[in-house]
Design a protein around this motif. Structure first.
Motif, PDB file in Angstrom:
ATOM      1  N   THR A  39       0.829  -1.210   0.000  1.00 38.45           N
ATOM      2  CA  THR A  39       0.000   0.000   0.000  1.00 38.45           C
ATOM      3  C   THR A  39       0.859   1.253   0.000  1.00 38.45           C
ATOM      4  OG1 THR A  39      -1.799  -1.158   1.111  1.00 38.45           O
ATOM      5  CG2 THR A  39      -1.821   1.258   1.237  1.00 38.45           C
ATOM      6  N   GLN A  40       1.895   1.273   0.826  1.00 39.62           N
ATOM      7  CA  GLN A  40       2.770   2.444   0.898  1.00 39.62           C
ATOM      8  C   GLN A  40       3.467   2.688  -0.441  1.00 39.62           C
ATOM      9  OE1 GLN A  40       5.519   2.293   4.181  1.00 39.62           O
ATOM     10  NE2 GLN A  40       6.470   4.229   3.645  1.00 39.62           N
ATOM     11  N   PHE A  41       3.976   1.618  -1.071  1.00 41.20           N
ATOM     12  CA  PHE A  41       4.630   1.778  -2.367  1.00 41.20           C
ATOM     13  C   PHE A  41       3.645   2.278  -3.417  1.00 41.20           C
ATOM     14  CE2 PHE A  41       5.579  -0.043  -6.582  1.00 41.20           C
ATOM     15  CZ  PHE A  41       6.716   0.696  -6.870  1.00 41.20           C
ATOM     16  N   CYS A  42       2.509   1.621  -3.545  1.00 41.83           N
ATOM     17  CA  CYS A  42       1.551   1.991  -4.591  1.00 41.83           C
ATOM     18  C   CYS A  42       1.039   3.423  -4.405  1.00 41.83           C
ATOM     19  CB  CYS A  42       0.399   0.993  -4.625  1.00 41.83           C
ATOM     20  SG  CYS A  42       0.916  -0.656  -5.178  1.00 41.83           S
ATOM     21  N   ASN A  43       0.762   3.811  -3.170  1.00 39.83           N
ATOM     22  CA  ASN A  43       0.333   5.193  -2.926  1.00 39.83           C
ATOM     23  C   ASN A  43       1.433   6.192  -3.278  1.00 39.83           C
ATOM     24  OD1 ASN A  43      -2.244   4.498  -2.071  1.00 39.83           O
ATOM     25  ND2 ASN A  43      -1.682   4.462   0.086  1.00 39.83           N
ATOM     26  N   SER A  44       2.691   5.819  -3.058  1.00 36.84           N
ATOM     27  CA  SER A  44       3.792   6.750  -3.305  1.00 36.84           C
ATOM     28  C   SER A  44       4.047   6.983  -4.795  1.00 36.84           C
ATOM     29  CB  SER A  44       5.078   6.261  -2.633  1.00 36.84           C
ATOM     30  OG  SER A  44       5.659   5.177  -3.331  1.00 36.84           O
ATOM     31  N   ILE A  45       3.665   6.047  -5.648  1.00 39.68           N
ATOM     32  CA  ILE A  45       3.904   6.225  -7.087  1.00 39.68           C
ATOM     33  C   ILE A  45       2.663   6.686  -7.841  1.00 39.68           C
ATOM     34  CG2 ILE A  45       5.768   4.528  -7.127  1.00 39.68           C
ATOM     35  CD1 ILE A  45       3.745   2.608  -8.509  1.00 39.68           C
ATOM     36  N   GLY A  46       1.524   6.741  -7.174  1.00 45.55           N
ATOM     37  CA  GLY A  46       0.257   7.035  -7.831  1.00 45.55           C
ATOM     38  C   GLY A  46       0.104   8.443  -8.354  1.00 45.55           C
ATOM     39  N   THR A  47       1.032   9.324  -8.056  1.00 41.38           N
ATOM     40  CA  THR A  47       0.976  10.691  -8.591  1.00 41.38           C
ATOM     41  C   THR A  47       2.227  11.004  -9.406  1.00 41.38           C
ATOM     42  OG1 THR A  47       1.946  11.569  -6.560  1.00 41.38           O
ATOM     43  CG2 THR A  47      -0.464  11.540  -6.697  1.00 41.38           C
ATOM     44  N   SER A  48       3.046  10.005  -9.633  1.00 50.89           N
ATOM     45  CA  SER A  48       4.322  10.210 -10.339  1.00 50.89           C
ATOM     46  C   SER A  48       4.175   9.931 -11.827  1.00 50.89           C
ATOM     47  CB  SER A  48       5.385   9.270  -9.775  1.00 50.89           C
ATOM     48  OG  SER A  48       5.561   9.497  -8.402  1.00 50.89           O
ATOM     49  N   ILE A  49       4.677  10.843 -12.633  1.00 48.84           N
ATOM     50  CA  ILE A  49       4.725  10.621 -14.077  1.00 48.84           C
ATOM     51  C   ILE A  49       5.998   9.838 -14.363  1.00 48.84           C
ATOM     52  CG2 ILE A  49       4.916  11.702 -16.343  1.00 48.84           C
ATOM     53  CD1 ILE A  49       3.351  14.087 -15.171  1.00 48.84           C
ATOM     54  N   ILE A  50       5.851   8.683 -14.989  1.00 51.47           N
ATOM     55  CA  ILE A  50       6.998   7.848 -15.315  1.00 51.47           C
ATOM     56  C   ILE A  50       7.183   7.870 -16.826  1.00 51.47           C
ATOM     57  CG2 ILE A  50       8.018   5.545 -15.163  1.00 51.47           C
ATOM     58  CD1 ILE A  50       6.392   5.112 -12.610  1.00 51.47           C
ATOM     59  N   ALA A  51       8.391   8.196 -17.233  1.00 47.79           N
ATOM     60  CA  ALA A  51       8.718   8.316 -18.660  1.00 47.79           C
ATOM     61  C   ALA A  51       8.629   6.961 -19.345  1.00 47.79           C
ATOM     62  CB  ALA A  51      10.122   8.890 -18.809  1.00 47.79           C
ATOM     63  N   PRO A  52       8.524   6.960 -20.681  1.00 43.89           N
ATOM     64  CA  PRO A  52       8.491   5.698 -21.424  1.00 43.89           C
ATOM     65  C   PRO A  52       9.732   4.855 -21.135  1.00 43.89           C
ATOM     66  CG  PRO A  52       8.104   7.568 -22.889  1.00 43.89           C
ATOM     67  CD  PRO A  52       8.461   8.124 -21.551  1.00 43.89           C
ATOM     68  N   ASN A  53       9.527   3.568 -20.974  1.00 45.62           N
ATOM     69  CA  ASN A  53      10.616   2.609 -20.728  1.00 45.62           C
ATOM     70  C   ASN A  53      11.475   2.983 -19.530  1.00 45.62           C
ATOM     71  OD1 ASN A  53       9.954   0.942 -23.020  1.00 45.62           O
ATOM     72  ND2 ASN A  53      10.704   2.648 -24.249  1.00 45.62           N
ATOM     73  N   ASP A  54      10.871   3.635 -18.526  1.00 48.54           N
ATOM     74  CA  ASP A  54      11.581   4.020 -17.316  1.00 48.54           C
ATOM     75  C   ASP A  54      10.933   3.326 -16.125  1.00 48.54           C
ATOM     76  OD1 ASP A  54      13.432   5.262 -15.720  1.00 48.54           O
ATOM     77  OD2 ASP A  54      12.791   7.306 -16.179  1.00 48.54           O
ATOM     78  N   THR A  55      11.612   3.374 -14.979  1.00 48.08           N
ATOM     79  CA  THR A  55      11.102   2.731 -13.778  1.00 48.08           C
ATOM     80  C   THR A  55      11.132   3.687 -12.596  1.00 48.08           C
ATOM     81  OG1 THR A  55      13.272   1.919 -13.095  1.00 48.08           O
ATOM     82  CG2 THR A  55      11.959   0.459 -14.486  1.00 48.08           C
ATOM     83  N   MET A  56      10.362   3.329 -11.572  1.00 50.23           N
ATOM     84  CA  MET A  56      10.429   3.992 -10.286  1.00 50.23           C
ATOM     85  C   MET A  56      10.541   2.884  -9.248  1.00 50.23           C
ATOM     86  SD  MET A  56       7.961   6.847  -8.657  1.00 50.23           S
ATOM     87  CE  MET A  56       8.768   8.099  -9.631  1.00 50.23           C
ATOM     88  N   GLN A  57      11.502   3.016  -8.330  1.00 47.18           N
ATOM     89  CA  GLN A  57      11.728   1.985  -7.324  1.00 47.18           C
ATOM     90  C   GLN A  57      11.700   2.577  -5.930  1.00 47.18           C
ATOM     91  OE1 GLN A  57      15.552   0.188  -8.313  1.00 47.18           O
ATOM     92  NE2 GLN A  57      14.461  -1.571  -9.148  1.00 47.18           N
TER      93      GLN A  57
END
Length: 129
Positions: A39-57
């Motif tokens: 839940t903490q991870f998913c909430n933390s990325i839910g407002t982040s724009i992620i570029a094509p073929n990029d990741t957020m960890q």
């Protein structure tokens, strides 16, 4: 009736937008439960724009297992930027946590993000120079 309602709710939860969840489990490596951080991870990325073929960890130190970490990744696998769905992230990672004790990934068919859980030995920390 109650059983049918539970089944209907489960179908909605596991197939957002009628997309099928495809999971892949890791074979080998550390084996422990990282679900407490989903839940903490998913909430933390839910407002982040992620570029094509990029990741957020994000890496979480696991207090339940000494000197261990839970590494979570969201990868944008298409050619346009996007914001990951918190609901899809949660459903995919919860399913992976249940099916794959050594971690793995989940992605809904036809959608743009793949989500990973990777339990590892060693604590989270700064990369070595």
């Amino acid at each position: 009736m109650r059983g049918l309602l539970s089944l209907a709710v489960m179908a909605v939860i596991t197939t957002p937008g009628l997309a099928q969840l495809q999971t892949t489990c890791f074979k080998g490596g550390a084996e422990f439960d990282c679900s407490m951080f989903i839940t903490q991870f998913c909430n933390s990325i839910g407002t982040s724009i992620i570029a094509p073929n990029d990741t957020m960890q994000r890496c979480f130190n696991n207090p339940a297992v000494a000197d261990s970490q839970c590494l979570f990744t969201a990868a944008n696998v298409i050619t346009t930027q996007g914001i990951p769905s918190v609901a899809n992230c949660g459903t995919a990672l919860t399913t992976v946590a249940e099916k794959c004790p050594q971690g793995g990934s989940g992605m809904f068919s036809g959608l743009t993000f793949r989500f990973w859980i990777d339990p590892n030995d060693g604590a989270c920390g700064l990369p070595s120079a």
